[in-house]
Write a protein that holds these residues in place. Structure first.
Motif, PDB file in Angstrom:
ATOM      1  N   ILE A  30       0.841  -1.195   0.000  1.00  0.00           N
ATOM      2  CA  ILE A  30       0.000   0.000   0.000  1.00  0.00           C
ATOM      3  C   ILE A  30       0.874   1.243   0.000  1.00  0.00           C
ATOM      4  CG2 ILE A  30      -1.766   1.305   1.236  1.00  0.00           C
ATOM      5  CD1 ILE A  30      -2.803  -1.281   2.384  1.00  0.00           C
ATOM      6  N   THR A  31       0.650   2.101  -0.971  1.00  0.00           N
ATOM      7  CA  THR A  31       1.498   3.295  -1.112  1.00  0.00           C
ATOM      8  C   THR A  31       0.737   4.599  -0.954  1.00  0.00           C
ATOM      9  OG1 THR A  31       1.151   3.274  -3.511  1.00  0.00           O
ATOM     10  CG2 THR A  31       3.065   2.063  -2.668  1.00  0.00           C
ATOM     11  N   GLY A  32      -0.565   4.533  -0.739  1.00  0.00           N
ATOM     12  CA  GLY A  32      -1.353   5.758  -0.617  1.00  0.00           C
ATOM     13  C   GLY A  32      -2.803   5.484  -0.969  1.00  0.00           C
ATOM     14  N   LEU A  33      -3.520   6.546  -1.333  1.00  0.00           N
ATOM     15  CA  LEU A  33      -4.957   6.415  -1.598  1.00  0.00           C
ATOM     16  C   LEU A  33      -5.353   7.324  -2.748  1.00  0.00           C
ATOM     17  CD1 LEU A  33      -7.844   6.182   0.917  1.00  0.00           C
ATOM     18  CD2 LEU A  33      -7.887   8.045  -0.749  1.00  0.00           C
ATOM     19  N   ALA A  34      -6.315   6.869  -3.543  1.00  0.00           N
ATOM     20  CA  ALA A  34      -6.845   7.666  -4.653  1.00  0.00           C
ATOM     21  C   ALA A  34      -8.352   7.469  -4.738  1.00  0.00           C
ATOM     22  CB  ALA A  34      -6.184   7.267  -5.968  1.00  0.00           C
ATOM     23  N   THR A  35      -9.023   8.466  -5.303  1.00  0.00           N
ATOM     24  CA  THR A  35     -10.471   8.371  -5.516  1.00  0.00           C
ATOM     25  C   THR A  35     -10.830   8.446  -6.997  1.00  0.00           C
ATOM     26  OG1 THR A  35     -10.723  10.768  -5.248  1.00  0.00           O
ATOM     27  CG2 THR A  35     -10.957   9.409  -3.265  1.00  0.00           C
ATOM     28  N   ASP A  36      -9.834   8.552  -7.847  1.00  0.00           N
ATOM     29  CA  ASP A  36     -10.057   8.673  -9.294  1.00  0.00           C
ATOM     30  C   ASP A  36      -9.163   7.659  -9.992  1.00  0.00           C
ATOM     31  OD1 ASP A  36     -10.188   9.398 -11.981  1.00  0.00           O
ATOM     32  OD2 ASP A  36     -10.312  11.539 -11.554  1.00  0.00           O
ATOM     33  N   ARG A  42      -0.274   2.023  -9.146  1.00  0.00           N
ATOM     34  CA  ARG A  42      -0.206   0.697  -8.532  1.00  0.00           C
ATOM     35  C   ARG A  42       0.204   0.825  -7.060  1.00  0.00           C
ATOM     36  NH1 ARG A  42      -0.329  -4.385  -9.973  1.00  0.00           N
ATOM     37  NH2 ARG A  42      -0.581  -3.742 -12.165  1.00  0.00           N
ATOM     38  N   GLY A  43      -0.546   0.153  -6.202  1.00  0.00           N
ATOM     39  CA  GLY A  43      -0.265   0.204  -4.779  1.00  0.00           C
ATOM     40  C   GLY A  43      -1.160   1.151  -4.001  1.00  0.00           C
TER      41      GLY A  43
END
Length: 481
Positions: A30-36, A42-43
């Motif tokens: 897990i490298t972070g978060l996105a909503t789009d 990747r990650g």
């Protein structure tokens, strides 16, 4: 404990597993978060938000294809059986509400960023520009990040916080509002070390009944200042006085004698590298240059200087940072397109920003053989909309001789009436709304050498005129109708 793990994310959001992760760790994937999904890397965890015209749950398969190791949803039925059966598929976490979960995650991550100094930028005008100025200066000496574009609401602010890195030294975060209570909710997330209020003006007055109410809304950012925090505010702003009493440190900026950072001189100038910009003097001795037009931007620069000095930067770094800044899109940008000198300031509009745009245009466009005003409605003005558009109509008539005025919207009609009364030779074009055909017609009326001010609220979309001018088939097509 590492924040970016499956158990941590589940614990923060209070969610339940629809599909459990293969490992309890996740820190290695897990490298972070996105909503789009269009920008998902990747990650990154994919969190499915809903909007007026979209539902992130419709893009779960795209998130999986992009390499999301975890999907956070609040509609379990949107997760396809095939996705759940895929042995290589991601973990799926169901929460009660994904927007609420986004705020919870941002709050928890902010608490984990112990060494990161957060600068929150609020105010009626100049938030995005000031955030960019702060970031440009601080990045000269420190590691950090800032809000992309105008990420200043209940989605943008959490995403800005979640994009910060644990080893950073600062985060410049724009915080906006349309309605009472929004700043307070965002302040609880960002927990600023330094809070800036750029100005108190007549913005979003549809939802605020007075300037006092506007000030109270923005001043909510001070409630969650961290211990020994600092407020950077306009000098002499009486509406903020009561809210500043509990603040440990206050730095004021402005033109008045009481300002800590006092603008003793501001002028438009050609900078050393040939760009147009501002030269400003603080407290009679500190000279700074910034490649932005509009005297009001000197106030934004002074606020950013106040932040930088509070963060320990010297004037050498401050000067370098100011010179590195670029104007934000649609915010008093000056561009030449097909020989037409465009002053593009159509991201937002309220009485104060309209008056500032008129002042800048009147000063810088004076040598042009023809000057054209393209002005649209100021939206979200509430019951006082008619009165404030009358005020702006009077100010537009004082800009000086104009060859043509184009107005878009019900209230902007008053501007055309007033300008043509004062300047009888002015050619008006009055539109109830702007579509692509209207934008094309306006572009075709412009001539090389014209100076044109485009100013309106974002909903009017005056930038379509710029696009139409860019797309004219040839220079020969740019002529007076």
């Amino acid at each position: 404990m590492n924040f970016w793990t499956f158990p941590s994310l589940r614990g923060v959001t209070g969610g339940s597993w629809v599909r459990k992760p293969e490992s309890d760790h996740g820190a290695d994937v897990i490298t972070g978060l996105a909503t789009d999904t269009r920008g998902l890397k990747r990650g990154q965890v994919f969190l499915a938000l809903r909007g007026a015209r979209f539902d992130g749950h419709d893009f779960l398969n795209a998130a999986v294809a992009a390499g999301a190791p975890l999907l956070i949803v609040d509609n379990e039925r949107a997760v396809s059986p095939a996705l759940l059966k895929d042995a290589r598929g991601p973990a799926v976490l169901r929460v009660r509400d994904t927007l609420r979960a986004l705020g919870q995650l941002a709050s928890a991550w902010r608490a984990a960023l112990e060494t990161v100094k957060v600068v929150a930028v609020c105010g009626s005008n100049g938030k995005t520009t000031t955030t960019r100025l702060v970031h440009a200066i601080l990045s000269q000496r420190l590691r950090g990040s800032a809000s992309p574009r105008s990420f200043n609401n209940d989605v943008g602010v959490p995403l800005t916080v979640l994009a910060a890195r644990a080893g950073d030294q600062y985060l410049a975060c724009e915080v906006g509002t349309n309605s009472p209570g929004e700043v307070a909710a965002l302040a609880r997330i960002v927990q600023p070390d330094i809070a800036v209020i750029t100005s108190v003006g007549r913005a979003h007055m549809e939802n605020f009944d007075s300037l006092r109410a506007v000030a109270e809304e923005d001043a909510a950012i001070f409630v969650d200042l961290r211990p020994n925090g600092t407020a950077v505010v306009p000098a002499g702003e009486a509406a903020l006085a009561d809210f500043l009493k509990p603040v440990p440190h206050v730095v004021s900026f402005g033109a008045s004698d009481e300002a800590d950072l006092r603008l003793t001189s501001v002028e438009h100038a050609t900078l050393a590298d040939g760009r147009a910009g501002l030269r400003l003097v603080l407290n009679g001795r500190g000279v700074f240059e910034v490649p932005l037009i509009g005297r009001h931007n000197a106030l934004n620069a002074a606020a950013a200087i106040g932040v930088a000095r509070r963060m320990g930067l010297d004037d050498e770094a401050i000067r370098a940072g100011l010179l590195s800044v670029t104007p934000a899109d649609l915010r008093l940008q000056r561009r030449t397109v097909r020989g037409v000198d465009l002053f593009i300031d159509c991201y937002n509009a309220n009485p104060e920003s309209m008056l500032a745009a008129f002042q800048t245009f009147s000063e810088l466009a004076a040598p042009a053989p023809r000057r054209v005003l393209v002005l649209g409605d100021m939206l979200e003005m509430g019951e006082s909309a008619a009165r404030w558009h009358e005020e702006i109509a009077d100010a537009a008539a004082r800009v000086g001789e104009v060859a043509s005025v184009v107005t878009v919207g019900e209230h902007a009609l008053r501007i055309a009436e007033r300008v043509t009364r004062v300047h009888p030779r002015c050619r008006p074009m009055i539109l109830s709304q702007l579509d692509d055909n209207h934008a094309q017609r306006i572009a075709e009326r412009l001539q090389p050498g014209d100076a044109v001010l485009l100013k309106a609220s974002r909903g009017v979309r005056l930038e379509r005129i710029v696009e139409a001018l860019e797309n004219l088939p040839s220079v020969a097509a740019v002529n007076a109708a």
